[in-house]
Structures are given as structure tokens and as C-alpha cells.
Design a protein around this motif. Structure first.
Motif, mmCIF file in Angstrom:
data_model
loop_
_atom_site.group_PDB
_atom_site.id
_atom_site.type_symbol
_atom_site.label_atom_id
_atom_site.label_comp_id
_atom_site.label_asym_id
_atom_site.label_seq_id
_atom_site.Cartn_x
_atom_site.Cartn_y
_atom_site.Cartn_z
ATOM 1 N N ILE A 55 26.007 38.460 20.078
ATOM 2 C CA ILE A 55 26.890 39.489 20.619
ATOM 3 C C ILE A 55 28.103 38.852 21.288
ATOM 4 O O ILE A 55 28.057 37.706 21.740
ATOM 5 C CB ILE A 55 26.160 40.409 21.616
ATOM 6 N N ASP A 56 29.187 39.608 21.316
ATOM 7 C CA ASP A 56 30.374 39.271 22.088
ATOM 8 C C ASP A 56 30.375 40.216 23.280
ATOM 9 O O ASP A 56 30.060 41.406 23.139
ATOM 10 C CB ASP A 56 31.643 39.469 21.277
ATOM 11 N N VAL A 57 30.739 39.706 24.456
ATOM 12 C CA VAL A 57 30.698 40.519 25.671
ATOM 13 C C VAL A 57 31.987 40.329 26.467
ATOM 14 O O VAL A 57 32.445 39.208 26.662
ATOM 15 C CB VAL A 57 29.487 40.120 26.553
ATOM 16 N N ALA A 58 32.557 41.455 26.919
ATOM 17 C CA ALA A 58 33.709 41.431 27.823
ATOM 18 C C ALA A 58 33.196 41.739 29.224
ATOM 19 O O ALA A 58 32.300 42.566 29.403
ATOM 20 C CB ALA A 58 34.735 42.468 27.393
ATOM 21 N N TYR A 59 33.750 41.053 30.229
ATOM 22 C CA TYR A 59 33.363 41.293 31.615
ATOM 23 C C TYR A 59 34.499 40.894 32.530
ATOM 24 O O TYR A 59 35.433 40.201 32.127
ATOM 25 C CB TYR A 59 32.089 40.517 31.977
ATOM 26 N N SER A 60 34.440 41.360 33.752
ATOM 27 C CA SER A 60 35.421 40.918 34.736
ATOM 28 C C SER A 60 34.679 40.327 35.923
ATOM 29 O O SER A 60 33.574 40.759 36.269
ATOM 30 C CB SER A 60 36.328 42.067 35.174
#
Length: 99
Positions: A55-60
Motif C-alpha cells: 500500500i501507499d499511504v499519505a499522512y501528515s
């Protein structure tokens, strides 16, 4: 009798290795921050007769946006991670790109 001893010794060594590895990983990640990210992509990679879901994951983190790619999902299936699914991540505070 000797074969039983060798088998038992080998099994004990493997178990000890797994316990020590787990303890070292827990100690290493104890100071990391747990955050929530969102799945941005998912795919299956073939490994001979087997496959794994990535999976690819975006986060801040601390106001900065990050995206990581190709996280292994430990036996999960493609259908377990539709895009935009929230996921929990451990992020190293000093280097938020590291998982």
C-alpha cells in the motif's frame, strides 16, 4: 535420541531469536509516534507462487505532508485496503519519513 536433542536445540534457538528480535523492535519503536494516515494506492506484487499486498499511504506529521510507498501489509489482501481507508502508522519523530 541425538536427533531429538538436535531438533530441540534448533527449535529453542529459533524461538530465542524471534523473542530477541521482537524485543529489539519494540525497544526501537517505543519513542515513535502513532499517527493516522490514509491509503492512496494498493497493488499486489507476485513473488513466485506467492504474492504480497503493498500500500501507499499519505499522512501528515507536525504540519508537514508525507507519502510512503510499498508498505508491506503482512498477509492482508487487496480488498482489505480500498483507497482512502484510514491506517495507523508508527513514525520516527526525528525522521518522519521512516516507518
Amino acid at each position: 535420541m541425538a536427533s531429538y536433542f538436535v531438533d530441540t536445540l534448533g527449535l529453542t534457538a529459533v524461538m530465542a531469536f524471534l523473542v530477541v528480535t521482537r524485543l529489539l523492535r519494540t525497544r526501537k519503536t517505543a519513542s515513535w509516534s502513532q499517527i493516522r494516515g490514509s491509503v492512496t494506492g494498493v497493488r499486489v506484487r507476485a513473488l513466485g507462487d506467492l504474492s504480497e499486498t503493498l500500500i501507499d499511504v499519505a499522512y501528515s506529521f507536525e504540519g508537514r505532508a508525507f507519502e510512503v510507498h510499498d508498505l508491506v501489509t503482512d498477509g492482508a489482501e487487496l480488498r482489505d485496503f480500498p483507497v482512502k481507508t484510514p491506517v495507523e502508522l508508527l513514525v520516527q519523530s526525528r525522521q518522519p519519513r521512516r516507518m
